[in-house]
Design an enzyme around this catalytic site. Structure first.
Site, PDB file in Angstrom:
ATOM      1  N   VAL A   1      -7.320   8.102   3.974  1.00 29.58           N
ATOM      2  CA  VAL A   1      -6.347   7.242   4.646  1.00 29.58           C
ATOM      3  C   VAL A   1      -6.137   6.004   3.782  1.00 29.58           C
ATOM      4  O   VAL A   1      -7.108   5.413   3.300  1.00 29.58           O
ATOM      5  CB  VAL A   1      -6.849   6.836   6.052  1.00 29.58           C
ATOM      6  CG1 VAL A   1      -5.879   5.863   6.711  1.00 29.58           C
ATOM      7  CG2 VAL A   1      -7.038   8.076   6.923  1.00 29.58           C
ATOM      8  N   GLY A   2      -4.874   5.626   3.580  1.00 34.83           N
ATOM      9  CA  GLY A   2      -4.561   4.470   2.741  1.00 34.83           C
ATOM     10  C   GLY A   2      -4.369   3.200   3.542  1.00 34.83           C
ATOM     11  O   GLY A   2      -4.828   3.078   4.686  1.00 34.83           O
TER      12      GLY A   2
ATOM     13  N   THR B   1       3.422  -1.296  -0.431  1.00 31.42           N
ATOM     14  CA  THR B   1       3.373  -0.018  -1.130  1.00 31.42           C
ATOM     15  C   THR B   1       2.537  -0.219  -2.385  1.00 31.42           C
ATOM     16  O   THR B   1       2.565  -1.298  -2.974  1.00 31.42           O
ATOM     17  CB  THR B   1       4.780   0.481  -1.506  1.00 31.42           C
ATOM     18  OG1 THR B   1       4.653   1.598  -2.396  1.00 31.42           O
ATOM     19  CG2 THR B   1       5.623  -0.589  -2.173  1.00 31.42           C
ATOM     20  N   GLY B   2       1.793   0.803  -2.771  1.00 34.32           N
ATOM     21  CA  GLY B   2       0.984   0.662  -3.976  1.00 34.32           C
ATOM     22  C   GLY B   2      -0.343   1.363  -3.800  1.00 34.32           C
ATOM     23  O   GLY B   2      -0.522   2.167  -2.870  1.00 34.32           O
TER      24      GLY B   2
ATOM     25  N   GLY C   1      -3.339   2.055  -2.336  1.00 31.49           N
ATOM     26  CA  GLY C   1      -3.802   1.630  -1.018  1.00 31.49           C
ATOM     27  C   GLY C   1      -5.199   1.047  -1.021  1.00 31.49           C
ATOM     28  O   GLY C   1      -5.474   0.071  -0.322  1.00 31.49           O
TER      29      GLY C   1
ATOM     30  N   THR D   1       5.766   5.523  -0.563  1.00 34.06           N
ATOM     31  CA  THR D   1       5.754   4.825   0.720  1.00 34.06           C
ATOM     32  C   THR D   1       7.100   4.174   1.067  1.00 34.06           C
ATOM     33  O   THR D   1       7.803   3.705   0.187  1.00 34.06           O
ATOM     34  CB  THR D   1       4.621   3.775   0.747  1.00 34.06           C
ATOM     35  OG1 THR D   1       3.395   4.449   0.575  1.00 34.06           O
ATOM     36  CG2 THR D   1       4.565   2.986   2.010  1.00 34.06           C
TER      37      THR D   1
HETATM   38  N1  ASP Z   1       0.120   2.654  -0.315  1.00 34.00           N
HETATM   39  C1  ASP Z   1       0.202   4.088  -0.206  1.00 34.00           C
HETATM   40  C2  ASP Z   1      -1.176   4.631  -0.007  1.00 34.00           C
HETATM   41  O1  ASP Z   1      -2.089   4.189  -0.687  1.00 34.00           O
HETATM   42  C3  ASP Z   1       0.818   4.780  -1.358  1.00 34.00           C
HETATM   43  C4  ASP Z   1       1.977   4.091  -2.054  1.00 34.00           C
HETATM   44  O2  ASP Z   1       2.584   3.182  -1.531  1.00 34.00           O
HETATM   45  O3  ASP Z   1       2.291   4.481  -3.184  1.00 34.00           O
HETATM   46  O4  ASP Z   1      -1.342   5.545   0.769  1.00 34.00           O
END
Ligand code: ASP
Length: 295
Positions: free
Chosen positions: A195-196, A216-217, A219, A166
């Site tokens: 969908v995140g 980010t992370g 979701g 992300t």
């Molecule tokens: N947050 C994003 C999602 O879950 C993925 C990520 O940031 O690694 O779609």
């Protein structure tokens, strides 16, 4: 008059492996620097926080090193589905898109919705076709797929579920306005249609008069934690960005997730925090910029 500030992230997670390989660390820093330069130039010229976050995110989307736009993570089906959001903290205007498969800049698609003002979130093939009919740039689905994402999907199929993910930006402009934008290919191996948090206003992306936030992370954990809106409310209630980010990441860990966030307050103070081993990130202020990857 405020001193303008731009903070960006290029995802938290697997970057720790990447920097062990200096051949990959350098393009990550270069991509972050290019995004800061694009958004920073707008802010320095008196441009809006909204334009600055869109400019920074679109540079990262076009860079195949990052998990957004071209270079996005692949679904279990082997194609890219992009999510993105953008919000103007001045008036709460917002736009978001989910599951785009043929759009060059998902954040530009989200911005189109913000400007049009009728709907906040548009998803799927019909929504995407409407965006293309109204001037949002189309691209071949294969253009979004790069070799590195294919290799990550192979690793995911072999049981390695590490995340790389992300991009996002938060900005404060000279007029004191805040804005935030986030764009992602989501999680490698995600079910098509998933969908995140990134395109969900208040979960992975938020801005109001008090703070601007991009996440980010994992979701699912950020959605359950109500991350971005709650973090802004904490800052509005007097918490520092660092304390608000730490509280939010603790809630995320309570839902079994890790990740990172960038939090910028209306007074120009900011925090770039992660509970992962690393997060690609950077800050532009007073005409100079700095980038980091390791925690
Ligand atoms: N947050 C994003 C999602 O879950 C993925 C990520 O940031 O690694 O779609």
């Amino acid at each position: 008059m405020s001193e303008p500030v731009l903070c960006i992230h290029g995802g938290a997670g697997r970057w720790s492996d990447e920097i062990a390989d200096s051949a990959l660390g350098a393009p990550v820093h270069a991509g972050l620097a290019a995004a800061l330069a694009a958004g920073g130039a707008l802010l320095a010229a008196g441009g809006s926080a909204l334009d600055a976050v869109q400019a920074a995110v679109s540079v990262l989307e076009a860079d195949p090193v990052f998990n957004a736009g071209r270079g996005g993570a692949l679904t279990s089906g082997g194609w890219v589905e992009c999510d993105a959001a953008i919000i103007d903290g001045r008036d709460g205007r917002a736009g978001a898109v989910a599951g785009l498969r043929r759009t060059r800049s998902p954040v530009a698609a989200a911005r189109h919705l913000l400007d049009e003002g009728r709907h906040v979130l548009l998803a799927g093939a019909e929504g995407e076709a409407w965006l293309h009919q109204h001037g949002v740039e189309v691209c071949p689905p294969e253009w979004l797929v790069v070799e590195r994402s294919r290799a990550e999907l192979e690793r995911w199929r072999a049981g390695d579920h590490g995340r790389r993910g992300t991009v996002g930006a938060v900005a404060l402009d000279r007029a004191g306005r805040l804005a935030a934008a986030t764009s992602t290919g989501g999680l490698t191996g995600k079910r098509p249609g998933r969908v995140g948090d990134s395109p969900l206003i208040g979960a992975g992306t938020w801005a109001d008069g008090a703070a601007a936030i991009s996440c980010t992370g994992l979701g699912e954990a950020f959605i359950r934690a109500g991350f971005a809106l709650r973090t802004a409310l904490a800052v509005g209630g007097g918490a520092t960005p660092a304390a608000a980010a730490a509280d939010g990441l603790a809630r995320v860990s309570g839902f079994g997730g890790t990740g990172g966030t960038i939090v910028l307050a209306a007074d120009g103070t900011w925090e770039l925090a992660t509970s992962d081993p690393a997060m690609a990130r950077g800050v532009w202020s007073r005409g100079s910029s700095q980038t980091w990857i390791a925690r």
